[in-house]
Design an enzyme around this catalytic site. Structure first.
Site, PDB file in Angstrom:
ATOM      1  CB  SER A  97     -11.529  -8.080  -7.098  1.00 39.23           C
ATOM      2  OG  SER A  97     -10.794  -8.044  -8.294  1.00 39.23           O
ATOM      3  CG  ASN A 121     -12.876  -2.243  -5.296  1.00 38.17           C
ATOM      4  OD1 ASN A 121     -13.175  -2.402  -4.108  1.00 38.17           O
ATOM      5  ND2 ASN A 121     -12.316  -1.133  -5.741  1.00 38.17           N
ATOM      6  CG  HIS A 243      -8.741  -3.456  -7.118  1.00 35.86           C
ATOM      7  ND1 HIS A 243      -9.879  -3.476  -7.895  1.00 35.86           N
ATOM      8  CD2 HIS A 243      -8.454  -4.758  -6.848  1.00 35.86           C
ATOM      9  CE1 HIS A 243     -10.268  -4.721  -8.097  1.00 35.86           C
ATOM     10  NE2 HIS A 243      -9.428  -5.523  -7.460  1.00 35.86           N
TER      11      HIS A 243
END
Length: 266
Positions: A97, A121, A243
């Protein structure tokens, strides 16, 4: 049952990290609001063959924060300072992320120091609607001065049993987060999706782009677009996950990372 135990940290110069294993260094950078413990399954699974180094992002866990308002570029510079503190000239690098944005910035900035790069992700050039939504969340965090817990949990997890265990672990990470550091990192995350996006055609390192097929923000299309641009890019889409795929599908993620770590480098 998913286990994310607290890992003992080493500390120096404002950095906090955990190490396990021996061999070539693999650095892991987590996402906004999390801690290095979010990599627990990867630390356990990959340290048999590697020196795995999981680091707390600035203002997360036990690492010192960056100044308020710093953009993604400052987080990338922070990463290279960390390598210098550990006297690491070259590493394999995986980010999740926000950590994926840092990883992409690192390989764009100093490719000679990154043997392989993996984005889990990761976001890439959000469309107008997605950009407006993430910027609105960043603004709300700054306005209210609080850590959003329920919003991320709803976006990041499904309702299956494995996801529920990972959800509760992640709730614990978010609940321990400093609000100002969270706001600074989230703003950099919200605005940073295109900062290094033009560099993928120049990245010669083996590059893995992995996400869950149900991730609404770090989408499969984003992973495939980046993989298509990188000369040695590979996309891996984990079916039935969102996620926090490294926690909800650790075996599949570890297998993909192990394959990536076997890719020959220049």
């Amino acid at each position: 049952m998913l286990q994310c135990p607290d890992h003992p940290r080493r500390k120096a110069s404002g950095f906090a990290w955990h190490e396990a294993g021996e061999g070539d260094a693999l650095v892991l950078i987590h996402g906004v609001g999390l801690r290095l413990e979010a990599w627990s399954p990867q630390i356990a699974g990959l340290s048999a063959k590697r020196r795995v180094i999981a680091v707390d992002m600035p203002g997360h866990g036990e690492s010192a924060p960056l100044e308020k308002g710093n953009a993604l570029e400052a987080f990338v510079a922070w990463f290279f300072r960390f390598l210098d503190v550990l006297d690491l000239e070259t590493v394999d690098l995986a980010g999740h992320s926000m950590g994926a944005l840092i990883a992409g910035g690192a390989v764009a900035t100093a490719p000679q120091r990154i043997r392989r790069v993996a984005l889990l992700n990761g976001v890439y050039r959000r469309d107008d609607a997605a950009r407006a939504a993430v910027l609105a969340r960043a603004g709300a965090i700054e306005t209210h001065g609080t850590v959003d817990i329920e919003g991320p949990l709803a976006r990041w997890f499904g309702e299956d049993a494995t996801s529920q265990a990972a959800r509760e672990a992640t709730r614990g990470f978010l609940s321990r987060m400093d609000p100002q550091a969270y706001a600074t990192a989230y703003r950099a995350f919200a605005e940073g999706d295109a900062a290094y996006a033009d560099h993928w055609p120049d990245v010669q390192a083996p590059a893995l782009f992995l996400t869950g097929d149900g991730d609404p923000n770090s989408t499969p299309d984003m992973a495939r677009q980046m993989a298509a641009l990188a000369p040695r890019g590979v996309a891996r889409i984990i079916e039935g996950h969102r996620h926090m795929v490294n926690l909800t599908a650790p075996d599949a993620v570890n297998a993909s990372l192990a394959d990536w770590l076997e890719e020959e480098t220049a």
